[in-house]
Design an enzyme around this catalytic site. Structure first.
Site, PDB file in Angstrom:
ATOM      1  N   PRO A 268       0.793  -1.223   0.000  1.00 51.50           N
ATOM      2  CG  PRO A 268      -0.107  -1.082   2.139  1.00 51.50           C
ATOM      3  CD  PRO A 268       0.556  -2.044   1.193  1.00 51.50           C
ATOM      4  CG  ASN A 269      -0.257   4.312   1.310  1.00 56.01           C
ATOM      5  OD1 ASN A 269      -1.225   4.880   0.812  1.00 56.01           O
ATOM      6  ND2 ASN A 269      -0.307   3.716   2.485  1.00 56.01           N
TER       7      ASN A 269
ATOM      8  NE  ARG B 109       4.062   6.623   1.817  1.00 54.10           N
ATOM      9  CZ  ARG B 109       4.337   5.371   2.151  1.00 54.10           C
ATOM     10  NH1 ARG B 109       4.697   4.506   1.222  1.00 54.10           N
ATOM     11  NH2 ARG B 109       4.251   4.985   3.399  1.00 54.10           N
TER      12      ARG B 109
ATOM     13  CE1 TYR C 158       9.253   4.948   2.544  1.00 49.27           C
ATOM     14  CE2 TYR C 158       7.684   6.762   2.673  1.00 49.27           C
ATOM     15  CZ  TYR C 158       8.187   5.572   3.171  1.00 49.27           C
ATOM     16  OH  TYR C 158       7.632   5.015   4.298  1.00 49.27           O
TER      17      TYR C 158
ATOM     18  CG  ASN D 161       8.492  -2.048  -0.147  1.00 48.91           C
ATOM     19  OD1 ASN D 161       8.019  -2.146   0.992  1.00 48.91           O
ATOM     20  ND2 ASN D 161       9.027  -0.925  -0.593  1.00 48.91           N
TER      21      ASN D 161
ATOM     22  CB  ALA E 130       1.618   0.052   6.024  1.00 48.48           C
TER      23      ALA E 130
ATOM     24  CG  HIS F  70       5.517  -2.334   9.837  1.00 45.99           C
ATOM     25  ND1 HIS F  70       6.830  -2.762   9.893  1.00 45.99           N
ATOM     26  CD2 HIS F  70       5.503  -1.297   8.948  1.00 45.99           C
ATOM     27  CE1 HIS F  70       7.575  -1.998   9.088  1.00 45.99           C
ATOM     28  NE2 HIS F  70       6.788  -1.114   8.502  1.00 45.99           N
TER      29      HIS F  70
ATOM     30  CG  ASP G 180      -0.523 -17.582   7.827  1.00 43.13           C
ATOM     31  OD1 ASP G 180       0.453 -17.833   8.572  1.00 43.13           O
ATOM     32  OD2 ASP G 180      -1.690 -17.471   8.247  1.00 43.13           O
TER      33      ASP G 180
ATOM     34  CD  GLU H 298      11.400  -7.481   5.469  1.00 50.50           C
ATOM     35  OE1 GLU H 298      12.291  -8.154   6.035  1.00 50.50           O
ATOM     36  OE2 GLU H 298      10.547  -6.821   6.076  1.00 50.50           O
TER      37      GLU H 298
ATOM     38  CG  HIS I 152      11.389  -2.418   3.976  1.00 52.48           C
ATOM     39  ND1 HIS I 152      10.021  -2.326   3.898  1.00 52.48           N
ATOM     40  CD2 HIS I 152      11.660  -3.570   4.626  1.00 52.48           C
ATOM     41  CE1 HIS I 152       9.481  -3.370   4.503  1.00 52.48           C
ATOM     42  NE2 HIS I 152      10.455  -4.150   4.944  1.00 52.48           N
TER      43      HIS I 152
ATOM     44  CB  SER J 216      12.799   4.107   4.621  1.00 49.50           C
ATOM     45  OG  SER J 216      11.813   3.225   5.138  1.00 49.50           O
TER      46      SER J 216
ATOM     47  NE  ARG K 277      10.423   5.819   8.254  1.00 46.96           N
ATOM     48  CZ  ARG K 277       9.491   5.661   7.314  1.00 46.96           C
ATOM     49  NH1 ARG K 277       9.613   4.684   6.415  1.00 46.96           N
ATOM     50  NH2 ARG K 277       8.460   6.476   7.261  1.00 46.96           N
TER      51      ARG K 277
ATOM     52  NE  ARG L  44       7.380   3.982   9.672  1.00 40.78           N
ATOM     53  CZ  ARG L  44       6.294   4.095   8.906  1.00 40.78           C
ATOM     54  NH1 ARG L  44       5.938   3.115   8.111  1.00 40.78           N
ATOM     55  NH2 ARG L  44       5.554   5.196   8.933  1.00 40.78           N
TER      56      ARG L  44
HETATM   57  C1  DQA Z   1       8.533   0.934   3.393  1.00 38.96           C
HETATM   58  C2  DQA Z   1       8.701   1.084   4.908  1.00 38.96           C
HETATM   59  C3  DQA Z   1       7.378   0.830   5.607  1.00 38.96           C
HETATM   60  O1  DQA Z   1       7.548   0.993   7.012  1.00 38.96           O
HETATM   61  C4  DQA Z   1       6.335   1.813   5.129  1.00 38.96           C
HETATM   62  O2  DQA Z   1       5.075   1.524   5.727  1.00 38.96           O
HETATM   63  C5  DQA Z   1       6.224   1.905   3.669  1.00 38.96           C
HETATM   64  C6  DQA Z   1       7.441   1.826   2.863  1.00 38.96           C
HETATM   65  C7  DQA Z   1       9.841   1.262   2.654  1.00 38.96           C
HETATM   66  O3  DQA Z   1       9.947   0.859   1.492  1.00 38.96           O
HETATM   67  O4  DQA Z   1      10.721   1.927   3.198  1.00 38.96           O
HETATM   68  O5  DQA Z   1       5.161   2.142   3.130  1.00 38.96           O
HETATM   69  O6  DQA Z   1       8.219  -0.418   3.126  1.00 38.96           O
END
Ligand code: DQA
Length: 145
Positions: free
Chosen positions: A11-12, A19, A24, A75, A78, A81, A88, A99, A101, A103, A108, A112
Site C-alpha cells: 500500500p501507498n 509521498r 522515499y 516490499n 505498511a 508491520h 502465511d 524482503e 524496503h 527506507s 524509524r 516499524r
Molecule cells: C517501506 C517502509 C514501511 O515501514 C512503510 O510503511 C512503507 C514503505 C519502505 O519501502 O521503506 O510504506 O516499506
C-alpha cells in the site's frame, strides 16, 4: 525451472515520487519498475511487477508466484508491520523470498521495528533507497545460482 522474478509492492507505494520524498526519494513506482525490468533482463530473467493497496490482492499474487516465479521480492510497505496473511502466504512458498524496503524501517518509528515478512524471508534489504530493489534482484538471482 521458472525464469520470472515476481516483484510485489504494498500500500501507498503507488504514491512514490510525491509521498514523503525526504524519506522515499523522488523516483516513481514506474521508474522503479523500469529499472527492475532492465536489471532482471541483464541477468537473464523476466519480471512480473505488481502493486496493490489491498492485502488480499497481494496474497493472490504471492500464491500465483508459488506456481510461476523463480523468486519473490516483496516490499509489503505498511503490511510488513501488520499482516499475518502475508506471513502465511509467504511461508507456504518453496522459492527464495527477499524482503525489500526503500527506507530503513528499524531506524524509524518503533512500530516499524516489527516485520511479519522477515521471519519468512530468505533475507532482507533495507535503507538503500530505490537501489534496494536492484540489490534484492541480484540477491534473489545469486541465491538461485
Ligand atoms: C517501506 C517502509 C514501511 O515501514 C512503510 O510503511 C512503507 C514503505 C519502505 O519501502 O521503506 O510504506 O516499506
Amino acid at each position: 525451472m521458472a525464469n520470472t522474478i515476481y516483484i510485489l509492492n504494498g500500500p501507498n507505494l503507488n504514491l512514490l515520487g510525491t509521498r514523503e520524498p525526504e524519506i522515499y526519494g523522488n523516483a516513481t513506482l514506474a521508474d522503479i519498475k523500469t529499472a527492475c525490468a532492465a536489471r532482471c533482463k541483464s541477468r537473464g530473467y523476466g519480471m512480473s511487477f505488481h502493486q496493490s493497496n489491498i492485502e488480499g490482492e497481494i496474497v493472490e499474487h504471492i500464491q500465483e508466484a508459488g506456481c510461476k516465479a523463480a523468486a519473490v521480492i516483496i516490499n509489503a510497505a505498511a503490511y510488513t508491520h501488520t499482516s499475518v496473511a502475508l506471513y502465511d502466504s509467504l511461508k507456504a512458498l518453496s522459492i527464495p523470498v527477499i524482503e525489500v524496503h526503500i527506507s530503513q524501517p528499524a531506524a524509524r518509528e518503533a512500530f516499524r521495528g516489527t516485520s511479519y515478512i522477515a521471519p519468512v524471508a530468505t533475507g532482507s534489504i533495507s535503507g538503500f533507497g530505490t537501489n534496494s530493489y536492484l540489490l534484492a534482484i541480484d540477491a534473489a538471482i545469486d541465491t538461485l545460482l
